[in-house]
Motif scaffolding. Structure first.
Motif, PDB file in Angstrom:
ATOM      1  N   ALA A   1      -7.469  45.119  -6.149  1.00  0.00           N
ATOM      2  CA  ALA A   1      -7.881  45.832  -5.628  1.00  0.00           C
ATOM      3  C   ALA A   1      -8.145  47.117  -6.437  1.00  0.00           C
ATOM      4  O   ALA A   1      -9.213  47.717  -6.300  1.00  0.00           O
ATOM      5  CB  ALA A   1      -7.734  45.863  -4.012  1.00  0.00           C
ATOM      6  N   GLU A   2      -7.259  47.498  -6.241  1.00  0.00           N
ATOM      7  CA  GLU A   2      -7.035  48.632  -6.872  1.00  0.00           C
ATOM      8  C   GLU A   2      -7.599  48.771  -8.201  1.00  0.00           C
ATOM      9  O   GLU A   2      -7.778  49.730  -8.726  1.00  0.00           O
ATOM     10  CB  GLU A   2      -5.151  49.718  -6.740  1.00  0.00           C
ATOM     11  CG  GLU A   2      -4.952  50.949  -7.158  1.00  0.00           C
ATOM     12  CD  GLU A   2      -5.895  51.755  -6.601  1.00  0.00           C
ATOM     13  OE1 GLU A   2      -6.022  52.905  -6.934  1.00  0.00           O
ATOM     14  OE2 GLU A   2      -6.249  51.646  -5.966  1.00  0.00           O
ATOM     15  N   LEU A   3      -7.070  47.143  -8.670  1.00  0.00           N
ATOM     16  CA  LEU A   3      -7.394  47.511 -10.196  1.00  0.00           C
ATOM     17  C   LEU A   3      -8.681  47.336 -10.703  1.00  0.00           C
ATOM     18  O   LEU A   3      -9.325  48.164 -11.415  1.00  0.00           O
ATOM     19  CB  LEU A   3      -6.616  46.265 -10.941  1.00  0.00           C
ATOM     20  CG  LEU A   3      -4.845  46.138 -11.004  1.00  0.00           C
ATOM     21  CD1 LEU A   3      -4.462  45.081 -11.458  1.00  0.00           C
ATOM     22  CD2 LEU A   3      -4.873  46.906 -12.283  1.00  0.00           C
ATOM     23  N   GLU A   4      -9.253  46.650  -9.400  1.00  0.00           N
ATOM     24  CA  GLU A   4     -10.721  46.209  -9.520  1.00  0.00           C
ATOM     25  C   GLU A   4     -11.849  48.201  -9.427  1.00  0.00           C
ATOM     26  O   GLU A   4     -12.311  48.044  -9.973  1.00  0.00           O
ATOM     27  CB  GLU A   4     -11.338  45.346  -7.847  1.00  0.00           C
ATOM     28  CG  GLU A   4     -12.325  44.742  -8.420  1.00  0.00           C
ATOM     29  CD  GLU A   4     -12.858  44.110  -7.449  1.00  0.00           C
ATOM     30  OE1 GLU A   4     -11.213  43.343  -7.287  1.00  0.00           O
ATOM     31  OE2 GLU A   4     -13.924  43.482  -7.397  1.00  0.00           O
ATOM     32  N   ARG A   5     -11.086  48.785  -7.994  1.00  0.00           N
ATOM     33  CA  ARG A   5     -11.134  49.951  -8.317  1.00  0.00           C
ATOM     34  C   ARG A   5     -11.767  50.989  -9.786  1.00  0.00           C
ATOM     35  O   ARG A   5     -12.064  51.808  -9.216  1.00  0.00           O
ATOM     36  CB  ARG A   5     -10.628  51.070  -6.971  1.00  0.00           C
ATOM     37  CG  ARG A   5     -11.636  51.827  -6.404  1.00  0.00           C
ATOM     38  CD  ARG A   5     -10.958  52.842  -4.983  1.00  0.00           C
ATOM     39  NE  ARG A   5      -9.532  53.017  -5.704  1.00  0.00           N
ATOM     40  CZ  ARG A   5      -8.984  54.100  -6.513  1.00  0.00           C
ATOM     41  NH1 ARG A   5     -10.886  54.199  -6.699  1.00  0.00           N
ATOM     42  NH2 ARG A   5      -8.221  54.325  -6.674  1.00  0.00           N
TER      43      ARG A   5
END
Lengths: 128, 128, 128, 128
Positions: free
Chosen positions: D56-60
């Motif tokens: 999710a963080e990488l997506e952010r």
DNA sequence: GTGGTCTAGACCACC
DNA sequence: GTGGTCTAGACCACA
């Protein structure tokens, strides 16, 4: 799939709202037949009593009328539909004003912001 | 007392919204301490993890900062708060326009209706 | 509080590294007495055998010498310390080159980037 | 086979780093599909929630995007990948300088040592 | 099958 | 006490 309802607001009121919007927006036309209570209940995944209550209320307001055996129909009274439309609009407007005031906007400011936004929209439409 | 959440919208997003509104409306002042994760979770009747997630997100946006052992505090960055306020207002405006258009109002009409409503409000205020 | 060790690397090797760095950086001076094996083990929260093994290895490399009853001391051999320093530096350099190459930098590029960074640092130092 | 994580550094951060490096080094190509959350979690022997958080963080950050039912994919935004590469390089450089300074090297010296090492490498390459 | 959310409950570091 | 991380396991929507 079923619509999802807000908690803490009676479902039958939400059902009424949903049907009202379809009527005033024209999604449901005057004279058109509504699904049966049983079908409506199934569609919305709601207890038939709840659907029944919602329809009774809509009937009381005159937006819907029932013919003994044939089912329920959308009213042909364009004036009433128009009034309902006005009423829903009023709710939207009041809600909008309240929310903007909560955000600290004065009446002048919120009006100004809205006008700006509308102008911006028009400009974009012209470009297309 | 527990607030009630909308179904089908992630709770942590609603939590974020709730706190954001309190910040931009001034209900929570810059520098003020927020309740602890656990307290917030209890207040909203939500799992601490969910509250933690919401607060972490607010922190990522800069509206909140945490001090290891002391707790979380509202940012002192007035500019950021102002930006957030503008953003929330924009959402309200867009939503209002969309809803009114769904009810069949043109841009001119919705603007007119809003102005009328505001004038009526002012008159009522004067009487008081 | 205890240092924390990397998993999958033998602890005694990490202990050796830790002490080596303190020696070459001057944190531990030549001739200075080291804590006892027992104390070291306690400080690092490590099995005394592990501490013993690390010290034995440091002794084998000559960085530490023991005097029967008085304990262990840092070597006075400045040359050896210097050699160790060079060795640790070599590891750092090799590691740096490897990592930068993994990121797709050529030797010229990584050198250039490093120089730029150093110049930038100097400029900041001058301003102070 | 499981990778092993450093203690005292949050696993999800290490997971992020691991994937980031694979992206910027080209081991994972733009548009390529990532393993599912569950698979990743199993591979790294980590709880699915932890893997989810990392992704999710990488997506952010935009390095990864998710397609509801199809899985997650590496971004096609080459510029962003390049920026990330630069950022990671910067960290490596800063870390290198810090470590060398801790070993008592001046900026000139560390540069000199690095150049020597690179020249030595080239000579070895030529011989092959 | 995919990603996403949520709960319950644990452990840690910090002070 | 605080924030932060992690696991285990559940449920949901989407298609």
């Amino acid at each position: 799939m079923a619509e999802v309802f807000h908690p803490n607001i009676p479902i039958y009121l939400q059902l009424i709202e949903s049907v009202k919007r379809k009527i005033v927006s024209g999604e449901l036309s005057p004279g058109q037949r509504l699904p049966s209570v049983r079908d409506l209940a199934q569609t919305y995944e709601v207890n038939p009593n709840t659907a029944q209550r919602a329809l009774a209320e809509l009937e009381r307001e005159g937006l819907v009328y029932s013919e003994r055996t044939a089912g329920r129909f959308i009213t042909n009274d364009g004036g009433l539909i128009e009034m309902t439309r006005t009423e829903l609009a009023k709710e939207q407007i009041e809600n909008f004003i309240t929310e903007m005031q909560r955000l600290g906007f004065t009446n002048e400011q919120l009006l100004q912001e809205l006008e700006q936004k509308l102008k911006k929209e028009e400009r974009q439409d012209e470009r297309k």
